[in-house]
Write an enzyme that holds these catalytic residues in place. Structure first.
Site, short mmCIF file in Angstrom:
data_model
loop_
_atom_site.label_atom_id
_atom_site.label_comp_id
_atom_site.label_asym_id
_atom_site.label_seq_id
_atom_site.Cartn_x
_atom_site.Cartn_y
_atom_site.Cartn_z
N ASP A 126 -21.00 25.27 42.50
CA ASP A 126 -22.14 26.10 43.10
C ASP A 126 -23.20 25.56 42.19
O ASP A 126 -23.17 25.26 41.16
CB ASP A 126 -21.85 27.48 42.86
CG ASP A 126 -21.16 28.25 43.94
OD1 ASP A 126 -21.12 27.55 44.96
OD2 ASP A 126 -20.62 29.20 43.71
N ASP A 435 -18.27 32.29 43.55
CA ASP A 435 -18.47 33.76 42.69
C ASP A 435 -18.30 34.88 43.92
O ASP A 435 -17.93 35.84 43.52
CB ASP A 435 -19.93 33.79 42.00
CG ASP A 435 -20.92 33.46 43.01
OD1 ASP A 435 -20.71 33.20 44.05
OD2 ASP A 435 -21.95 33.42 42.40
N ASP A 439 -16.35 32.77 48.74
CA ASP A 439 -15.58 31.36 48.20
C ASP A 439 -14.25 31.54 47.97
O ASP A 439 -13.56 30.40 47.46
CB ASP A 439 -16.32 31.44 46.89
CG ASP A 439 -17.86 31.24 46.96
OD1 ASP A 439 -18.10 30.54 47.73
OD2 ASP A 439 -18.57 31.68 45.99
#
Length: 714
Positions: A126, A435, A439
């Site tokens: 990310d 997070d 995901d």
């Protein structure tokens, strides 16, 4: 206000939760590289030991030897050849790796993940909070008629909003600017907290930045929320890519809808734009997109806001936010890359690990941040793919496209899952960070799922194998380094233990084949295996990482646990053990020693070779003279303990009776030490010759730029 918050309504994303749950369930839980290799290795070793034991028994019977004694010898061969300490050392080594990673702020939830990290060839990360500092600051506000600059940094509401002339912009003279700020602060779940003069964030940093700019403009979040209390919420979701809230209006008969989110999603719900006087203007979408591109190329994250007034009796649902919204403006905020992440990305590139950035931001924003991180060059826009690009790529071309690209923008949970699968299809070992709830499927599918400890949801943590307590990409790089060290230490133990196991088995086999007295008894073999695995072999688990750990390319996931060079070394040392034990046994017998004394010398020789060879196994490539003898103090402790144990089995009467040993003289010890030293010298010569050959046929890798896909070590 509190009573209103209690009575406010929220539209839950039930379908979204069910979809994520199905994706998590559908994700494959893959075997780790070490698990797969150990399974294959154990299968081959077991078959080989059974075949040797059976052959030993059959040969003994053919030669007319006593069946019970021959069976005992065959069992002794199996006992000697099986590395009993391997399972324990594997788990202890990984447990030590867990402790080392915890000290570097990486918490391992599943033990095999320790080694998997060391096998990683691609890291999908990310952007926000992992590669960047996650400290959002609004730098610009944009409306259809003007670009405003915001001063001040951090979460302290200190600074101001300036118009193009540099003057402070009063919000009461520009309705579009005011409603842009109100929408950002009102359609917002974050809170700012001040303690001991320091400001901190409760909630999402992006939303916190919108609260801060409201304070800088004189429209504090408390004032916005007091003037327009919230009475309903449509939460953000990855499918919608926007959030909407319902607020009390200026009159009891009306309600105000505020929305913020991705520019594309907000624009497709707007027909008009707000002018400086609050009137409606035709929405010039091209102008908005040009502004977004200009801001995104500066590395700024851009969100759009919109507003609409509805009747108080109207139902607040998605259709309300699907048409007739009025575009107010843009928030452009900066989230700078972490310097530690920039350095960590470079280290990963040197180590041959590809780093791919995944973000929900605009493609231009993602590309700008990627350049600052060193993921792509100035002319590498073609290495950036959006979610729409991924959907347009044919299935048969997806794996190649994903392997080539380095940045993915505006991707959905399903697309993240496809990304991981496509990379695994190309043979990569994939680490994926995340997070949010969305995901979880990709974290589950990845070879190593990495969740964020600070901002991560419980769902993401449950799906992950590792949790970062500091949400920093540099911690992933540190964990990969520790993982490589764990695999190295496990390989070192296997290379150390197998020559002894194989050598002891061959000693028994040779005795049966030639019909001679056993140089080593089964009970003595048990003693050797039991003591050396704990006192000597286990100490390799504490071996420090070698200096070139992160300058080597990743291991080829298809490569066997033991390379041809290591197998050759194992056979070489095994031969030295067999030859040395037989020679010493016969020498002692030929010079007047009893059978028990000769066997005691052979037992001590096997242990001495293991002890000396242990120092050689501290590095699989460098000689013992180069790496030294004192780099691992635990090995010195183990050597001391093993020496005491051998003196006990040699000279303590009770041990002599139990293990059928006998005291030996100084001459025997000199011969033992001499043969063990010879074994170390032979291994050192083997390493030196192979190192010279490698230098003559390979060119050192000096990878300084970004890589699209790693070259794995074969």
């Amino acid at each position: 206000m509190r009573s209103r918050e209690r009575s406010s309504t929220t539209i839950p994303s039930t379908r979204g939760r069910l979809r994520i749950h199905r994706l998590v369930g559908a994700a494959d839980v893959l075997a780790t590289p070490l698990t797969a290799k150990l399974t294959s290795f154990s299968r081959v070793l077991t078959v080989a030991i059974v075949v040797l034991a059976a052959a030993t028994f059959a040969i003994g019977l053919v030669r007319g030897q006593d069946a019970p004694e021959t069976f005992t010898a065959a069992v002794a061969l199996a006992v000697g050849a099986i590395p009993e300490g391997l399972p324990a050392v594997v788990n202890i080594t990984m447990a030590i790796g867990v402790a080392r990673m915890a000290r570097r702020r990486a918490v391992i939830r599943r033990l095999p993940a320790v080694e998997t990290l060391g096998s990683t060839t691609v890291i999908c990360s990310d952007k926000t909070g992992t590669l960047t500092a996650n400290q959002m600051t609004v730098r610009h506000l944009w409306t259809m008629h003007s670009l405003y600059t915001v001063t001040g940094s951090g979460y302290a509401p200190e600074g101001a909003v300036h118009d193009p002339t540099g003057s402070v912009a009063p919000t009461d003279s520009d309705e579009a600017l005011r409603w842009t700020i109100v929408a950002g602060a009102g359609c917002n779940d974050a809170h700012l907290d001040r303690q001991d003069g320091r400001w901190s964030v409760v909630g999402d940093p992006t939303e916190a930045a919108m609260l801060v700019v409201a304070g800088k403009a004189g429209l504090g979040p408390d004032a916005v929320r007091a003037e327009h209390p919230r009475v309903g919420t449509i939460p953000f979701s990855s499918e919608r890519q926007f959030m909407a809230t319902l607020h009390a209006g200026s009159h009891p008969s009306e309600r105000i809808v505020l929305a913020k989110g991705a520019v594309e999603r907000i624009l497709e719900r707007c027909r008009y734009a707000m002018g400086p006087d609050g009137g409606l203007l035709p929405l010039d979408r091209d102008s908005v997109h040009r502004a977004v591109e200009d801001l995104a190329r500066q590395g700024l994250r851009v969100l759009a806001t919109a507003v609409r007034t509805i009747d108080a009796e109207a139902v607040f649902d998605l259709p309300v936010v699907s048409d007739d919204m009025v575009f107010t403006g843009l928030h452009a905020m900066l989230d700078p890359p972490r310097q530690a992440a920039v350095d960590a990305v470079h280290v990963c590139h040197v180590a041959g690990i590809a780093v791919k950035m995944i973000t929900g931001d605009h493609a231009a924003t993602a590309a700008a941040i990627a350049r600052q991180l060193g993921l792509i060059g100035e002319a590498d826009d073609g290495l950036v793919l959006t979610g729409q690009d991924l959907d347009a790529i044919p299935v048969e071309e997806l794996a190649e496209a994903v392997g080539r690209a380095r940045v993915f923008a505006r991707v959905s949970p399903e697309q993240k899952l496809r990304l991981v699968g496509a990379l695994q299809e190309r043979g990569h070992v994939v680490a994926m960070t995340g997070d949010g709830v969305n995901d979880a499927p990709a974290l589950r599918q990845a070879d190593i799922g990495v969740a964020m400890g600070h901002g991560g949801t419980e769902v993401a943590k449950e799906a992950a194998d590792m949790v970062l307590t500091d949400d920093d990409f540099a911690t992933i790089e540190a964990a990969v380094e520790e993982g490589r060290g764990v695999f190295d230490n496990l390989t070192k133990f296997i290379v150390w233990v197998l020559p002894t196991s194989l050598g002891q088995g061959l000693v028994i086999l040779a005795a049966i084949v030639f019909g001679t007295t056993l140089p080593i008894l089964p009970t003595q073999i048990l003693w050797i295996n039991m003591t050396t695995a704990v006192a000597l072999g286990l100490m390799l688990a504490f071996e420090p990482k070698e200096p070139d750990t992160m300058s080597r390319p990743p291991r080829d996931p298809t490569r066997p646990l033991l390379t041809g060079a290591l197998v050759t070394r194992i056979l070489l040392v095994s031969g030295l053990i067999v030859g040395g034990a037989w020679w010493l046994f016969e020498w002692e017998l030929g010079n007047g020693a009893g059978v028990d004394e000769a066997r005691t010398s052979a037992v001590n020789l096997v242990v001495a070779v293991e002890l000396f060879y242990l120092f050689s196994c501290r590095s699989l490539t460098s000689s013992v003279w180069r790496i030294g003898f004192f780099g691992n103090r635990w090995i010195l402790v183990g050597v001391f303990v093993q020496t005491l144990a051998q003196l006990a089995i040699t000279y303590v009467p009770a041990m002599n009776t139990l293990f059928q040993t006998a005291p030996i003289d100084a001459g025997a010890w000199l011969r033992i030490v001499g043969l063990a030293t010879l074994a170390v010298l032979v291994v050192a010569v083997d390493k030196s010759l192979r190192a010279r050959t490698a230098r003559g046929t390979t060119t050192p890798r000096r990878r300084r730029g970004p890589v699209a896909a790693p070259t794995v070590s074969r």
